[in-house]
Write a protein that holds these residues in place. Structure first.
Motif, PDB file in Angstrom:
ATOM      1  N   SER A  61       0.826  -1.196   0.000  1.00 11.89           N
ATOM      2  CA  SER A  61       0.000   0.000   0.000  1.00 11.89           C
ATOM      3  C   SER A  61       0.864   1.252   0.000  1.00 11.89           C
ATOM      4  O   SER A  61       2.080   1.204  -0.122  1.00 11.89           O
ATOM      5  N   ALA A  62       0.202   2.386   0.143  1.00 10.85           N
ATOM      6  CA  ALA A  62       0.932   3.656   0.248  1.00 10.85           C
ATOM      7  C   ALA A  62       1.857   3.639   1.460  1.00 10.85           C
ATOM      8  O   ALA A  62       2.920   4.260   1.448  1.00 10.85           O
ATOM      9  N   TYR A 103      -7.270   1.733   7.924  1.00 15.21           N
ATOM     10  CA  TYR A 103      -6.410   1.490   6.771  1.00 15.21           C
ATOM     11  C   TYR A 103      -6.702   2.506   5.657  1.00 15.21           C
ATOM     12  O   TYR A 103      -5.796   3.017   4.998  1.00 15.21           O
ATOM     13  N   GLN A 152      -4.313   5.403   3.506  1.00 21.24           N
ATOM     14  CA  GLN A 152      -4.183   5.521   2.054  1.00 21.24           C
ATOM     15  C   GLN A 152      -4.578   6.919   1.580  1.00 21.24           C
ATOM     16  O   GLN A 152      -3.945   7.492   0.677  1.00 21.24           O
ATOM     17  N   THR A 182      -1.171   2.610  -6.416  1.00 22.37           N
ATOM     18  CA  THR A 182      -1.131   1.847  -5.173  1.00 22.37           C
ATOM     19  C   THR A 182      -2.265   2.269  -4.246  1.00 22.37           C
ATOM     20  O   THR A 182      -2.983   1.436  -3.694  1.00 22.37           O
ATOM     21  N   VAL A 183      -2.431   3.567  -4.093  1.00 22.46           N
ATOM     22  CA  VAL A 183      -3.484   4.082  -3.227  1.00 22.46           C
ATOM     23  C   VAL A 183      -4.845   3.644  -3.724  1.00 22.46           C
ATOM     24  O   VAL A 183      -5.682   3.130  -2.975  1.00 22.46           O
ATOM     25  N   VAL A 237      -5.568  -0.216  -3.309  1.00 29.81           N
ATOM     26  CA  VAL A 237      -5.742  -0.662  -1.924  1.00 29.81           C
ATOM     27  C   VAL A 237      -7.052  -0.151  -1.337  1.00 29.81           C
ATOM     28  O   VAL A 237      -7.772  -0.898  -0.664  1.00 29.81           O
ATOM     29  N   VAL A 238      -7.398   1.108  -1.596  1.00 25.71           N
ATOM     30  CA  VAL A 238      -8.638   1.619  -1.023  1.00 25.71           C
ATOM     31  C   VAL A 238      -9.842   0.915  -1.631  1.00 25.71           C
ATOM     32  O   VAL A 238     -10.866   0.707  -0.963  1.00 25.71           O
ATOM     33  N   VAL A 243       2.236   7.592   6.806  1.00 29.97           N
ATOM     34  CA  VAL A 243       1.203   6.621   6.487  1.00 29.97           C
ATOM     35  C   VAL A 243       1.563   5.212   6.972  1.00 29.97           C
ATOM     36  O   VAL A 243       0.674   4.401   7.243  1.00 29.97           O
ATOM     37  N   VAL A 273      -1.018   2.899   9.185  1.00 31.88           N
ATOM     38  CA  VAL A 273      -1.352   1.515   8.889  1.00 31.88           C
ATOM     39  C   VAL A 273      -1.035   0.612  10.078  1.00 31.88           C
ATOM     40  O   VAL A 273      -1.748  -0.355  10.346  1.00 31.88           O
TER      41      VAL A 273
END
Length: 548
Positions: free
Chosen positions: A69-70, A145, A149, A364-365, A368-369, A426, A430
């Protein structure tokens, strides 16, 4: 050595139009795949798990895309660049956690469940109380989480466009939230999986190129890189103001200062990181997107290869950012520590390379979101709406509709909280989600799979105790108030001395499960218990639905 002012000027010389064009190109391409996948998303199984049609290799790529992830790219590189050895704990913790997931939960979860984590937890227990508790923990883990992000997205675009104004940073977070909602509503799990596969390949490829360029830039091996990083730390005004001495970059204790509380905080963070993956709902859902338990094992093996390689390279990138960019330039940039990776890309190969790497980070952001939103919406629609409110009598079309409405609500909440947390690292944000997952979900998952006597009272007690204790300790910790880097720096109600609650909340979750089991009445569902044991260990009867 790089002067922060020179680096800032070179950042200004980057082409914002180029950066935005790369972003838009990625969104257009991925939205094409999402839209195509959306045309085949008709039933609840399609929306939640992509119909269970992905191969082990495909799912391994998607798991890596979901997990990297971020926090992994932006936060860890920044943490290592500023905190050295202590920052690398995030890399080690995130990676080692996958070994625990592979050994303890991957195959049994795939064999027992269908759509959500609650399918496993409620298999041999009373449905309604366990599903409600599991849904609540899923929502909180997913929300924490998501906050990370969103904060990462704000930091990333702030660096690219040199945005210091709070309004424009908040607007960026809002745009990310809207795109995430569209991905999920249109494509469901199928569309999201394709986005994650594309993103995983691009991210790992980008990291490999950056790692090679770092060694070319320092004209030496790891020893030369470390020497240059230590030298930059020794000359750093930012770190000297924090009271750090030269050379501490390579030693434990730059972030955790050596007192008993600091040592316990270090252990607490490690516990949360190592155990957290086994309780992350959006990762656990990935095991249901493959047709067999063998494919689930294969997907985790592929994920470990990709994730392990990635985290080893973050060490090079973190020290590379310290050596080539410098702590002062990183700290002075919009986004602070989260700016280390894009600034390193700028220093290595200029604005075009920075735009490409930043677009990958932005991907990536988004990926994942989207995965997090699906996990949370599936939990609400399948576990609360279908199983509790409608007593198992809702249609699949109704469940999908409720899921999509939930995605919109979650998106709005994540945007608001992400705006508040934009200044936080970040990776640290997480770690809080990992702490909640390890405290609220992991004890119940392990007890459900491996302890025959475990009952409904123990499950509910474990989940609520772990969740509430983690949330309370986080709220009263320096991460929320009482420190300059807190979410609310002007307030001070912190009495819990550690930023990570895991060392207290995780044992409380395990203890509550034991106490609740011995105090509560047996569920007298021995047939289901025997069936769960056979399914989890052998995979026999996996496709048969469970009827309480």
């Amino acid at each position: 050595m790089n002067d922060p002012m020179i680096l800032a000027q070179s950042l200004d010389a980057g082409n914002p139009i180029l950066n935005i064009s790369v972003f838009i190109a990625f969104i257009v391409v991925t939205m094409y795949f999402v839209t195509r996948a959306g045309k085949t998303t008709k039933e609840a199984g399609d929306f939640y798990t992509g119909g269970g049609q992905f191969s082990g290799t495909q799912n391994g790529l998607a798991i890596a895309g979901d997990y990297l992830s971020a926090a992994s790219f932006l936060g860890i590189v920044g943490a290592i660049a500023l905190n050295g050895y202590d920052g690398f704990l995030y890399s080690i913790g995130f990676f080692v956690a996958w070994l625990a997931a592979l050994l303890l939960v991957a195959e049994p979860m795939r064999n027992v469940g269908r759509f959500t984590m609650a399918d496993v937890l409620s298999f041999r227990l009373k449905q309604k109380p366990v599903r409600v508790a599991a849904s609540i923990t899923t929502l909180f883990v997913s929300l924490f989480y998501l906050i990370a992000q969103m904060a990462g997205a704000g930091s990333l675009v702030s660096v690219l466009l040199d945005i210091h104004d709070f309004f424009w940073q908040a607007l960026v977070v809002g745009v990310v939230g809207i795109i995430m909602v569209l991905y999920v509503i249109i494509g469901g799990m199928k569309g999201t999986t394709y986005v994650q596969m594309i993103k995983a390949v691009l991210l790992v490829a980008g990291i490999v190129v950056m790692t090679a360029l770092v060694f070319v830039a320092v004209r030496g091996g790891m020893g030369e890189l470390l020497e240059r990083a230590v030298g930059m730390h020794a000359d750093s005004e930012y770190l000297s103001e924090q009271g750090y001495a030269a050379g501490e970059l390579l030693e434990p204790g730059l972030q955790y200062g050596g007192t008993l509380v600091d040592d316990l905080a270090f252990i607490s963070l490690g516990m949360s990181l190592v155990l957290g993956v086994c309780g992350l709902p959006h990762v656990l859902m990935r095991f249901y997107t493959v047709p067999t338990a063998q494919a689930a094992r294969k997907s985790v093996t592929w994920a470990i290869i990709l994730i392990g390689s990635f985290y080893l390279m973050t060490l090079v990138l973190g020290y590379g950012a310290a050596a080539l960019v410098g702590p002062d330039a990183i700290q002075d940039a919009p986004g602070g520590a989260n700016a280390a990776a894009p600034l390193l890309a700028l220093e290595l190969a200029g604005p075009i390379f920075m735009a490409v790497i930043a677009a990958v980070a932005f991907a990536t952001v988004l990926a994942v979101v989207a995965g997090l939103a699906i996990a949370a919406s599936a939990s609400v629609a399948h576990d609360i709406y279908h199983a509790v409110i409608r007593n198992g009598e809702s249609t699949e079309a109704e469940q999908v509709r409720v899921s999509r409405i939930t995605v919109v609500v979650i998106g709005v909440a994540a945007i608001i909280l992400g705006i508040l947390a934009m200044e936080q690292n970040v990776a640290f944000l997480v770690s809080l989600a990992f702490a909640i997952a390890a405290s609220a979900n992991v004890p119940t998952i392990l007890y459900s799979l491996y302890w025959k006597r475990f009952n409904t009272t123990g499950a509910v007690a474990s989940m609520y105790t772990g969740l509430i204790s983690a949330l309370v300790l986080i709220f009263f910790s320096p991460s929320v108030s009482g420190s300059p880097t807190a979410m609310i720096p002007d307030a001070d109600w912190a009495w819990f001395p550690m930023t990570s609650p895991g060392i207290v909340s995780i044992p409380l979750g395990f203890l509550a499960g034991i106490v609740g089991t011995y105090l509560g009445k047996p569920d007298n569902l021995r047939a289901l218990q025997a069936e769960m044991e056979v399914r989890s260990m052998t995979g026999v009867g996996v496709e048969a639905p469970v009827d309480h």
